[in-house]
Enzyme design. Structure first.
Site, PDB file in Angstrom:
ATOM      1  N   LYS A 133      44.586  51.739  34.391  1.00 52.16           N
ATOM      2  CA  LYS A 133      44.366  50.092  34.148  1.00 52.16           C
ATOM      3  C   LYS A 133      44.731  49.811  32.910  1.00 52.16           C
ATOM      4  CE  LYS A 133      40.685  46.898  35.368  1.00 52.16           C
ATOM      5  NZ  LYS A 133      41.777  46.104  36.171  1.00 52.16           N
ATOM      6  N   HIS A 170      37.276  52.687  36.045  1.00 48.95           N
ATOM      7  CA  HIS A 170      38.471  52.545  36.846  1.00 48.95           C
ATOM      8  C   HIS A 170      39.274  53.648  36.383  1.00 48.95           C
ATOM      9  CE1 HIS A 170      37.088  48.489  37.439  1.00 48.95           C
ATOM     10  NE2 HIS A 170      38.079  48.555  38.388  1.00 48.95           N
TER      11      HIS A 170
END
Length: 237
Positions: A138, A134
């Site tokens: 995040k 990600h």
């Protein structure tokens, strides 16, 4: 439809763009816990879309349930308190929808993951590994989506008892390797391997729009529904 956004980061802004393009009105944007929600209630708000932070999610969802506003949440990292939210939803006869990921493609991936796990239960020579990548912003790790995938594997493969972040040290563990790289919306990979070959199941998100579109489609579906709901009910696969 009148939509209240609880959380107005990158995902909230993309949700607003898609919702407006589909003819809806965003009547409020609450981006932190200091902002007042007093102007919003069940008479002027059809649905709330909650993509905030783990430390704000429970308060946001609980407020919606007490106000009688249907709420869908995509915030991850707070599920240790899920039971209290579920209990409150039932006490208030409310409407609460949760998914760790609203992408239609990811939810099809979930079903393929479940099917493959049931098949691979019969072939113990294959070990199982997972990887998720990600964007660097995040907050939680592993991702909520990765945990959902892992829990499905554990439910269907008896030789795996729990997931761990990083490399598994024991056969009963399912390792999830988490990587954070710039500008990656989300990539999830499940790998079954033995000495002879490997099988990979992978989903790659190309942008946030797939997640945001799924959330808006659920928001359109949610009014009039009651109880604790998820993507299984929405997709009816």
């Amino acid at each position: 439809m009148n939509i209240l956004l609880l959380g107005y980061g990158k995902m909230g802004k993309t949700i607003e763009e898609i919702a407006v393009s589909r003819g809806h009105q965003v009547i409020g944007r609450i981006d932190n816990q200091m902002e007042s929600k007093e102007a919003f209630n069940k008479d002027n708000t059809d649905v709330a879309i909650e993509f905030s932070q783990p430390d704000a999610a429970v308060e946001n969802i609980s407020w919606c349930l007490r106000m009688g506003i249907p709420v869908l949440s995509g915030t991850t990292g707070w599920l240790g308190q899920r039971n209290e939210v579920v209990d409150l939803c039932r006490e208030e006869s409310g409407t609460f929808f949760y998914a760790s990921n609203y992408s239609l493609g990811v939810n099809i991936f979930f079903k393929l993951n479940e099917f493959l796990a049931k098949v691979m239960q019969r072939f113990p020579s294959y070990d199982i590994q997972m990887e998720e990548i990600h964007h660097t912003e995040k907050k939680d790790s592993p991702s909520g989506t990765a945990i959902t995938i892992a829990e499905t594997i554990i439910e269907n493969i008896g030789r795996k008892e729990k997931w761990v972040e990083g490399v598994a040290n024991f056969q009963a563990e399912l390792g999830i390797r988490s990587l954070r790289e710039p500008n990656v919306p989300g990539t999830h990979t499940v790998i079954y391997s033995n000495d002879e070959d490997s099988i990979e199941l992978k989903h790659i998100a190309h942008s946030r729009r797939g997640f945001a579109l799924g959330a808006v489609l659920v928001a359109e579906w949610l009014p009039g529904k009651k109880g604790v709901l998820g993507m299984d009910e929405f997709l009816d696969l």
